[in-house]
Design a protein around this motif. Sequence first.
Motif, PDB file in Angstrom:
ATOM      1  N   THR A   3       0.888  -1.181   0.089  1.00 42.53           N
ATOM      2  CA  THR A   3       0.113  -0.150   0.069  1.00 42.53           C
ATOM      3  C   THR A   3       0.762   1.107   0.024  1.00 42.53           C
ATOM      4  N   PRO A   4       0.698   2.196  -0.915  1.00 39.94           N
ATOM      5  CA  PRO A   4      -0.266   2.310  -1.996  1.00 39.94           C
ATOM      6  C   PRO A   4      -0.012   1.213  -3.219  1.00 39.94           C
ATOM      7  N   THR A   5      -0.476   1.200  -4.351  1.00 41.52           N
ATOM      8  CA  THR A   5      -0.332   0.616  -5.379  1.00 41.52           C
ATOM      9  C   THR A   5       0.123   1.693  -6.526  1.00 41.52           C
ATOM     10  N   ALA A   6      -0.022   2.802  -6.418  1.00 36.22           N
ATOM     11  CA  ALA A   6       0.151   3.783  -7.574  1.00 36.22           C
ATOM     12  C   ALA A   6       1.343   4.699  -7.003  1.00 36.22           C
ATOM     13  N   PHE A   7       2.512   4.919  -7.950  1.00 36.55           N
ATOM     14  CA  PHE A   7       3.580   5.440  -7.215  1.00 36.55           C
ATOM     15  C   PHE A   7       4.020   6.311  -8.600  1.00 36.55           C
ATOM     16  N   CYS A   8       4.919   7.406  -8.160  1.00 38.54           N
ATOM     17  CA  CYS A   8       5.673   8.281  -9.176  1.00 38.54           C
ATOM     18  C   CYS A   8       7.142   7.805  -9.207  1.00 38.54           C
ATOM     19  N   SER A   9       7.525   8.125 -10.291  1.00 42.57           N
ATOM     20  CA  SER A   9       8.930   7.719 -10.728  1.00 42.57           C
ATOM     21  C   SER A   9       9.987   8.238 -10.054  1.00 42.57           C
ATOM     22  N   SER A  10       9.730   9.638  -9.429  1.00 49.41           N
ATOM     23  CA  SER A  10      10.753  10.099  -8.612  1.00 49.41           C
ATOM     24  C   SER A  10      10.654  10.172  -7.199  1.00 49.41           C
ATOM     25  N   ASP A  11      10.018   9.170  -6.885  1.00 51.23           N
ATOM     26  CA  ASP A  11       9.620   8.678  -5.380  1.00 51.23           C
ATOM     27  C   ASP A  11      10.495   7.743  -4.956  1.00 51.23           C
ATOM     28  N   THR A  12      11.526   8.216  -4.013  1.00 57.49           N
ATOM     29  CA  THR A  12      12.888   7.142  -3.712  1.00 57.49           C
ATOM     30  C   THR A  12      12.427   6.565  -2.365  1.00 57.49           C
ATOM     31  N   LYS A  13      10.996   6.689  -1.752  1.00 60.99           N
ATOM     32  CA  LYS A  13      10.958   6.072  -0.606  1.00 60.99           C
ATOM     33  C   LYS A  13      10.656   4.457  -0.685  1.00 60.99           C
ATOM     34  N   GLN A  14      11.127   3.773   0.558  1.00 60.28           N
ATOM     35  CA  GLN A  14      10.899   2.439   0.630  1.00 60.28           C
ATOM     36  C   GLN A  14       9.779   1.991   1.008  1.00 60.28           C
ATOM     37  N   TYR A  15       8.776   1.008   0.470  1.00 61.59           N
ATOM     38  CA  TYR A  15       7.628   0.743   0.772  1.00 61.59           C
ATOM     39  C   TYR A  15       7.413  -0.732   1.276  1.00 61.59           C
ATOM     40  N   PRO A  16       6.997  -1.170   2.441  1.00 60.62           N
ATOM     41  CA  PRO A  16       6.961  -2.703   2.593  1.00 60.62           C
ATOM     42  C   PRO A  16       6.206  -3.455   1.878  1.00 60.62           C
ATOM     43  N   VAL A  17       6.616  -4.539   1.657  1.00 59.36           N
ATOM     44  CA  VAL A  17       5.981  -5.411   1.015  1.00 59.36           C
ATOM     45  C   VAL A  17       5.511  -6.545   1.933  1.00 59.36           C
ATOM     46  N   ALA A  18       3.998  -6.609   2.324  1.00 57.76           N
ATOM     47  CA  ALA A  18       3.758  -7.933   3.517  1.00 57.76           C
ATOM     48  C   ALA A  18       3.465  -9.270   2.603  1.00 57.76           C
ATOM     49  N   VAL A  19       3.821 -10.002   3.274  1.00 56.24           N
ATOM     50  CA  VAL A  19       3.960 -11.512   2.812  1.00 56.24           C
ATOM     51  C   VAL A  19       3.567 -12.471   3.880  1.00 56.24           C
TER      52      VAL A  19
END
Length: 211
Positions: A3-19
């Motif tokens: 979450t979320p599933t829409a991103f910007c190509s300039s976004d350098t944040k790291q988003y956790p992937v839940a498994v």
Amino acid sequence: SITPTAFCSSDTKQYPVAVTPAGGSVTGDGVTTTADGSFVFTPGGLSAGSHTLTYQSDDKTATVAVTVTQAPAQPGFTFKVQPTATGATVNFEASGADAALTYHWDFGDGTTADTLAPGAHDYAFTGQSTVVTVTFTVTSGPCVVPVSQQINLTKADQPPVFSITPARFTFNDPGVYSFDIFPAVDQASIVGATTDPKLLSNPDNLPLKAS
């Protein structure tokens, strides 16, 4: 999941992937494994479009699709200031912006506009000058790109004012009258034959000046 599933190509944040369950692996563009074995997704630098993240655990596979939007070019704006008696009129012109995107102006005085070309904006302020911060923001889906500038505003020069009402008095007038003086000063003196009507030898012609 992510979450979320829409991103910007300039976004350098790291988003956790839940498994679930733990112990598998996640593959896909922008996916890395952290030191503690968890997974993160970084959209920065990816090509625009849809990307698939795949989780593999033993014989089980799950996928999630994410979308990356190309960041718009860095916007900018120019301005021209025209001083007025009550403040200033500023003409704004955007640069480096695509007319198909969404735009927002914050003029720094509590007012906004949602247009590419806002044209002239009027500022009114107390005092002789002020500083405002103007922000122009370009939005394309999840991409939000702002640019800000500080603008110094100064009112137009006004002619000095030195007057009193009424301008004719009787020699036995006990009233007290105030002079209207601009620009305002902390201390001022009135220079003339006299400022006491009872002492005037020629009450019809009293030259006075402020100093």
